[in-house]
Design a protein around this motif. Sequence first.
Motif, PDB file in Angstrom:
ATOM      1  N   TRP A  18       0.837  -1.226  -0.123  1.00 33.00           N
ATOM      2  CA  TRP A  18      -0.073  -0.022   0.081  1.00 33.00           C
ATOM      3  C   TRP A  18       0.810   1.302  -0.163  1.00 33.00           C
ATOM      4  N   TYR A  76       1.367   5.580   0.000  1.00 30.98           N
ATOM      5  CA  TYR A  76       0.703   6.644   0.460  1.00 30.98           C
ATOM      6  C   TYR A  76       1.812   8.016  -0.100  1.00 30.98           C
ATOM      7  N   GLU A  79      -1.912  10.426   2.300  1.00 31.65           N
ATOM      8  CA  GLU A  79      -3.099  10.154   1.246  1.00 31.65           C
ATOM      9  C   GLU A  79      -2.738   8.707   0.943  1.00 31.65           C
ATOM     10  N   LEU A  80      -3.619   7.760   0.706  1.00 30.42           N
ATOM     11  CA  LEU A  80      -3.506   6.405  -0.066  1.00 30.42           C
ATOM     12  C   LEU A  80      -3.542   6.816  -1.292  1.00 30.42           C
ATOM     13  N   LYS A 138     -10.359   4.887  -0.642  1.00 33.73           N
ATOM     14  CA  LYS A 138      -9.133   5.453  -0.337  1.00 33.73           C
ATOM     15  C   LYS A 138      -9.032   6.624   0.581  1.00 33.73           C
ATOM     16  N   LYS A 194      -8.849   5.691   4.154  1.00 36.32           N
ATOM     17  CA  LYS A 194      -7.652   4.722   4.376  1.00 36.32           C
ATOM     18  C   LYS A 194      -6.181   5.362   4.333  1.00 36.32           C
ATOM     19  N   SER A 195      -6.100   6.701   4.863  1.00 37.54           N
ATOM     20  CA  SER A 195      -4.951   7.394   4.652  1.00 37.54           C
ATOM     21  C   SER A 195      -4.104   6.864   5.783  1.00 37.54           C
TER      22      SER A 195
END
Lengths: 163, 421
Positions: B110, B112, B117-118, B133, B136-137
């Motif tokens: 994953w 960022y 931020e994702l 998304k 999901k940061s």
Amino acid sequence: MISESEHRAVVDFLYREARLADEGRYAEWEALWTDDGVYWVPASTDPAADPDRHLSHVYDNRSRIATRVKLLQSGYRPSQDPPSSMRRLVSNIEVRKAEGSELIAESNFLLAELAVQAKHEMHVWAGRATHRLRWVDGALRMCRKTVVLINAAEPLPNLSFLI
Amino acid sequence: MSEPSTEPISYDALVQDERVHASLYTDPRIFADEMDRLFFRGWVFIGHESEIPLPGDFVTRPIGTQPVIMARAMDGQVSVMVNRCAHRGTMVCSEARGNTRTFACPYHGWTYDLTGELLGVPYPTAYDGRLDKKTKSLGCAARVGSYRGFVFACLGPTSVTLEQHLGVATGLIDRACDLSPEGEVQLTAGWVKHRCSSNWKMLPENDLDGYHLGFVHMALFKSVRTQYNRFTGDEKSVKGVVRDWGNGHTEIDWSPAYDGPFEWFGTAASDVVGRYVAALQARDGAAVMARRVFEGPPHALIFPNLFLGEMNIAVVEPVGVEESVHWHTPMFLKGVPEFDRRLLRQSEAAMGPASFLLPDDLTITGRNQIGLHSRRTEWLELSRGVHREHVDAEGRRVSHLTDETTNRGFYRQYRKLMTGA
């Protein structure tokens, strides 16, 4: 190449320096230094560490080495009163010639310290030391000692003894 | 082993005006409350902008017991985020500092950006479009603020602004920054970390204690002449003062005892100092310049974890209820790099595990930690000088150098935050 006898003299010096530091024989330890001695314990293991730009644990000129010893001798330093009980092993010694008649000795060390001043914690210190040695009046003296701890950049407990 | 108590903790009972209870230093439940109320929901110092001067620069460090990243994004903004992947909790970045465009989690990739931020996840079709998304940061701090390069954050929700938290104590940060001809300090020498076996509060309390100098540091004062020797004579001759600036921000001011300029620096005569004085005078005028070089830097706590230690900056890291780490770095003055080497050597003499001062302090705090396990005597005294404090024209409480005005100020703020008052 250095001679067998010179190699032997260097090894004897390293063992003696280690024993004087372990036993808190401060005046004898201080007498091992030349007048231009520099004692350096960097705060990182990065070979690019530069004492003129980066903070070190120790970067003592000869006068500050004397102050360090005076504090230890004063009997008023809570962090070394009573002194830590210590023994260090010095090993993997490699000796080479530097310019002039100076010698460079690199070695590994493992030091067990019982810090008896508060909680009686056992601390293990490990790293590589580099001694730059010079013949003065027929005896070896150190003009530079650099100690790179493997955990130099990590949180360290008190290091107010001689490493 | 006795069962842990399940009674609710009353911080009003444990933190009184003139004494505090030993359990504040030994009870793991109180430590957990502190990590929540002071280090998660409260404003804390994170780092300094000079540590991340370029876009993409980042540092990682613990804040309380949480791993945090401070990074400068491509637009120059500073972000503070938790160093924890939103997927499985992995610490995303393991380097102490560096420069990057993205943070990629080593577990499943994953990725960022510099604001947390994702950007993307591998094999996204398995989420069938249900992975939002935006939610999901890397958890960003609820609030981030900077004052003259000092970055503070509140990781959890709060209604308090940084301006409200700092209050008039911005004056203490000003006193440091205004010593630079360019009005900025630089923390670029790297940090030394000093571990000690005591509760974290012992560190700021000791840093702001003017009473112990002649005892704990007697070896130094007997061995060499320092600017602190004058604070160890008989009580009446000791001229420094302590101040409580409110909100837990407190100060020891040595300058009333100085006889001339640059006593805090140890030297006043050199070409470099001459050019430095001229630069300050050109900016501030002669009178303000003279005051600055006479008074020198602050010796102050910005509650709860930033210590402006004269020409050092120190940070207090709680590790566990009986373990903490004192970080420090020299405070370089932008515009006079010629001072840096001297400041490095002063910093090594004052703070850190091999220095001439802090090991002795941290031995004492370690001994405090042992003593505080006594059940027979449960309280710590905090009453020294309470009868002789006064409030000055700026609303600050002021008292004799050796008085516990500073730590009473610390505990007033502590009680306020811990009780949610």
